[in-house]
Design an enzyme around this catalytic site. Structure first.
Site, PDB file in Angstrom:
ATOM      1  N   CYS A  64     -10.178  -4.902   0.636  1.00 17.58           N
ATOM      2  CA  CYS A  64     -11.107  -4.140   1.027  1.00 17.58           C
ATOM      3  C   CYS A  64     -12.158  -4.322  -0.468  1.00 17.58           C
ATOM      4  O   CYS A  64     -11.846  -5.027  -1.281  1.00 17.58           O
ATOM      5  CB  CYS A  64     -10.608  -2.880   1.110  1.00 17.58           C
ATOM      6  SG  CYS A  64     -10.138  -1.929  -0.675  1.00 17.58           S
ATOM      7  N   ASN A  74       0.789  -1.274   0.091  1.00 18.48           N
ATOM      8  CA  ASN A  74       0.072  -0.130   0.065  1.00 18.48           C
ATOM      9  C   ASN A  74       0.758   1.376  -0.020  1.00 18.48           C
ATOM     10  O   ASN A  74       1.834   1.302   0.618  1.00 18.48           O
ATOM     11  CB  ASN A  74      -1.074  -0.009   1.224  1.00 18.48           C
ATOM     12  CG  ASN A  74      -0.380  -0.262   2.563  1.00 18.48           C
ATOM     13  OD1 ASN A  74       0.514  -1.088   2.864  1.00 18.48           O
ATOM     14  ND2 ASN A  74      -1.056   0.500   3.539  1.00 18.48           N
ATOM     15  N   GLU A 134      -3.139  -4.842  -3.143  1.00 13.72           N
ATOM     16  CA  GLU A 134      -3.581  -5.792  -3.767  1.00 13.72           C
ATOM     17  C   GLU A 134      -3.700  -4.989  -5.313  1.00 13.72           C
ATOM     18  O   GLU A 134      -3.536  -5.563  -6.262  1.00 13.72           O
ATOM     19  CB  GLU A 134      -5.046  -6.167  -3.496  1.00 13.72           C
ATOM     20  CG  GLU A 134      -4.912  -7.075  -2.302  1.00 13.72           C
ATOM     21  CD  GLU A 134      -5.188  -6.130  -0.861  1.00 13.72           C
ATOM     22  OE1 GLU A 134      -5.463  -6.347   0.115  1.00 13.72           O
ATOM     23  OE2 GLU A 134      -4.805  -4.886  -1.004  1.00 13.72           O
ATOM     24  N   CYS A 150      -3.992   0.646  -2.667  1.00 15.52           N
ATOM     25  CA  CYS A 150      -3.786  -0.536  -1.663  1.00 15.52           C
ATOM     26  C   CYS A 150      -2.752  -1.699  -2.393  1.00 15.52           C
ATOM     27  O   CYS A 150      -2.560  -1.546  -3.545  1.00 15.52           O
ATOM     28  CB  CYS A 150      -5.424  -1.347  -1.562  1.00 15.52           C
ATOM     29  SG  CYS A 150      -6.531  -0.596  -0.782  1.00 15.52           S
ATOM     30  N   GLU A 210       0.149   5.301   0.622  1.00 21.26           N
ATOM     31  CA  GLU A 210      -0.632   6.149   0.930  1.00 21.26           C
ATOM     32  C   GLU A 210      -0.396   7.598   0.777  1.00 21.26           C
ATOM     33  O   GLU A 210       0.705   7.723   0.136  1.00 21.26           O
ATOM     34  CB  GLU A 210      -0.687   6.056   2.784  1.00 21.26           C
ATOM     35  CG  GLU A 210      -1.584   4.981   3.134  1.00 21.26           C
ATOM     36  CD  GLU A 210      -1.538   4.820   4.443  1.00 21.26           C
ATOM     37  OE1 GLU A 210      -2.168   4.048   5.094  1.00 21.26           O
ATOM     38  OE2 GLU A 210      -1.123   5.760   5.348  1.00 21.26           O
ATOM     39  N   CYS A 225     -10.599  -3.343  -3.746  1.00 24.12           N
ATOM     40  CA  CYS A 225      -9.658  -4.171  -4.111  1.00 24.12           C
ATOM     41  C   CYS A 225     -10.553  -5.582  -4.890  1.00 24.12           C
ATOM     42  O   CYS A 225     -10.109  -6.094  -5.828  1.00 24.12           O
ATOM     43  CB  CYS A 225      -8.583  -4.720  -3.216  1.00 24.12           C
ATOM     44  SG  CYS A 225      -7.234  -3.273  -2.923  1.00 24.12           S
TER      45      CYS A 225
END
Length: 160
Positions: free
Chosen positions: A112, A62, A75, A73, A64, A115
């Site tokens: 999430c 990830n 994934e 993210c 940010e 993703c």
């Protein structure tokens, strides 16, 4: 009116020792790349590793940003990289590991919703399921034989 029941099947492994060797390798890659995540705001590091049908392993973590929606993210970082660098390869397996600096993550942490939708796009496109293994920093690992178990009502091109 008709009632529709939806079920998902996951397999739970107690620890890494119960996984097949190729999945242990993939999960170790996810754990390794998790440590390189850029997560100064959430302090929640995630790593993902993908095995492609051409034998390549692609990783992502990830990333940010102070403007939260601009981050990405692990994934999606991994699957988009795989799609851009190996557009004809299929994703066979995905391993995900997540850890938090504020509390232990000892149960499986799934992808999430955003993703799941992104992974679903690739699963639909390649017309073969993607095995997904996910865990926290330690403890149990969950396996889904397909993204469809995690997102049963997939939104895809057939709706457009």
């Amino acid at each position: 009116m008709k009632e529709v029941q939806i079920t998902s099947t996951l397999h739970i492994f107690e620890n890494l020792n119960e996984l097949p060797n190729d999945v242990v390798f993939l999960m170790q890659k996810a754990i390794e790349v998790r440590g390189k995540a850029y997560a100064p705001y959430s302090n929640f590091n995630v790593g993902a590793a993908l095995l492609l049908d051409n034998g390549e392993v692609v990783t992502g973590n990830n990333q940010e940003n102070a403007s939260y929606p601009s981050g990405l993210c692990a994934e999606r970082t991994a699957i988009y990289y795989a799609g851009s660098q190996y557009p004809n390869a299929k994703v066979v397996k995905m391993a995900i590991s997540a850890t938090s600096k504020s509390k232990p993550t000892l149960s499986p942490i799934p992808p999430c919703g955003a993703c799941r939708q992104a992974i679903s796009e690739y699963e639909v496109k390649q017309e073969t399921p993607i095995e997904i293994y996910f865990m926290g920093e330690a403890g149990q690992i969950a396996k889904s034989a397909s993204l469809a178990n995690l997102l049963p009502f997939v939104f895809d091109k057939s709706a457009l």
